[in-house]
Every structure is written in structure tokens, then in C-alpha cells.
Design an enzyme around this catalytic site. Structure first.
Site, PDB file in Angstrom:
ATOM      1  N   HIS A  20      -1.277 -14.862  -5.865  1.00  0.00           N
ATOM      2  CA  HIS A  20      -0.938 -13.689  -6.666  1.00  0.00           C
ATOM      3  C   HIS A  20      -2.200 -13.059  -7.252  1.00  0.00           C
ATOM      4  O   HIS A  20      -3.057 -13.767  -7.779  1.00  0.00           O
ATOM      5  CB  HIS A  20       0.023 -14.112  -7.783  1.00  0.00           C
ATOM      6  N   ASP A  28     -12.856   1.037   7.352  1.00  0.00           N
ATOM      7  CA  ASP A  28     -13.292   1.789   8.518  1.00  0.00           C
ATOM      8  C   ASP A  28     -14.581   1.182   9.069  1.00  0.00           C
ATOM      9  O   ASP A  28     -15.153   0.255   8.472  1.00  0.00           O
ATOM     10  CB  ASP A  28     -13.439   3.279   8.188  1.00  0.00           C
ATOM     11  N   HIS A  99     -15.384   5.675  -4.490  1.00  0.00           N
ATOM     12  CA  HIS A  99     -15.745   4.950  -3.268  1.00  0.00           C
ATOM     13  C   HIS A  99     -16.809   3.878  -3.547  1.00  0.00           C
ATOM     14  O   HIS A  99     -16.767   2.792  -2.958  1.00  0.00           O
ATOM     15  CB  HIS A  99     -16.239   5.934  -2.200  1.00  0.00           C
ATOM     16  N   TYR A 123     -13.339   7.558   4.538  1.00  0.00           N
ATOM     17  CA  TYR A 123     -12.623   6.920   3.424  1.00  0.00           C
ATOM     18  C   TYR A 123     -11.347   6.197   3.857  1.00  0.00           C
ATOM     19  O   TYR A 123     -10.393   6.102   3.094  1.00  0.00           O
ATOM     20  CB  TYR A 123     -12.348   7.929   2.301  1.00  0.00           C
ATOM     21  N   SER A 124     -11.355   5.662   5.055  1.00  0.00           N
ATOM     22  CA  SER A 124     -10.221   4.860   5.547  1.00  0.00           C
ATOM     23  C   SER A 124     -10.447   3.408   5.158  1.00  0.00           C
ATOM     24  O   SER A 124     -10.756   2.548   5.996  1.00  0.00           O
ATOM     25  CB  SER A 124     -10.077   5.020   7.062  1.00  0.00           C
ATOM     26  N   ASN A 125     -10.326   3.153   3.871  1.00  0.00           N
ATOM     27  CA  ASN A 125     -10.537   1.827   3.297  1.00  0.00           C
ATOM     28  C   ASN A 125      -9.451   1.585   2.262  1.00  0.00           C
ATOM     29  O   ASN A 125      -9.075   2.492   1.530  1.00  0.00           O
ATOM     30  CB  ASN A 125     -11.910   1.739   2.619  1.00  0.00           C
TER      31      ASN A 125
END
Length: 134
Positions: A20, A28, A99, A123-125
Site C-alpha cells: 500500500h 516514455d 515534470h 510527457y508520457s510518464n
């Protein structure tokens, strides 16, 4: 042979060790992931595998309560943001952070794995915060 969605042993192990509030990131191809035991490099070539496909598969096996995205995704990659929102439950909290903070969280002690995809859109994170299943 394993029956569930994730066949990659390193991703399976990372998810199996998550408790948890622990984190797992999917990134990316350009994200500067530290070269340590948490790095899981899936990138084969540009956009293979795609970020959204890896995220969809991980979500089949991981219970999450919160996600973290770069604030910049809103302006620079709204299409990816929309796809992410379609994959997650409306009950999941979305937190937008700079970012630079996303990059610094790659080495956070609660982070159990950093998956690198072949994704080449900006920004594909995402950082997934684990929930319990009970």
C-alpha cells in the site's frame, strides 16, 4: 506458462512486491531513468511498445488509488491524457506535478519499478500509487 496478462518477469516481480502506497512508474523513451535495479527497459524501437498499451496491461494486475502525471501533459500531450483518463476509474485521484518532480521521484524509496517504453510522445510518464485489494 503464466496465465495472467503480464509475462515480463521484472514487471511481475515489481508488482508482486508492491505494498500500500508504493509506486510503479511507466515512462516514455526519453525519461532519464536511473540505471539501477528498478529499471525495467521494454523499449524496442520508437513507439514499441506504446506507453498506453503497457499502462493498460499493468492496470489489469495492479490495484491503484492515485496517479501522478506531469502538469505539462495538459498542454503538450492532451491526447495521451485523454487516453489515460479513459483507462482509469473515475474514483482514482489524479495529481499533476511538475515534470522535474516526476523525474526526481524515479529514485524515491517507495518506487518499486521504473518501466521504460518505446513511447515518443512528450510527457508520457505516470506514477501509479498502489492501493490494497481488501
Amino acid at each position: 506458462m503464466k496465465k495472467s496478462a503480464i509475462l515480463n518477469e521484472h514487471i511481475s516481480k515489481a508488482i508482486a512486491t508492491i505494498g500500500h502506497f508504493d509506486l510503479l512508474t511507466i515512462n516514455d523513451a526519453g525519461m532519464p531513468i536511473p540505471n539501477d535495479h528498478r529499471r525495467i527497459d521494454l523499449a524496442v524501437t520508437k513507439n514499441l511498445p506504446r506507453f498506453i498499451d503497457v499502462l493498460a496491461t499493468v492496470l489489469e494486475e495492479m490495484e491503484i488509488q492515485k496517479i501522478y502525471l506531469a502538469e505539462e501533459i495538459k498542454e503538450h500531450n492532451p491526447t495521451q491524457l485523454q487516453q489515460i483518463k479513459q483507462l482509469i476509474s473515475s474514483e482514482i485521484e489524479i495529481i499533476f506535478i511538475p515534470h522535474e518532480e516526476m523525474k526526481s521521484n524515479l529514485a524515491h524509496p517507495l518506487n518499486k519499478g521504473n518501466i521504460r517504453t518505446g513511447e515518443t510522445t512528450p510527457y508520457s510518464n505516470i506514477a501509479l500509487e498502489s492501493n490494497v485489494t481488501f
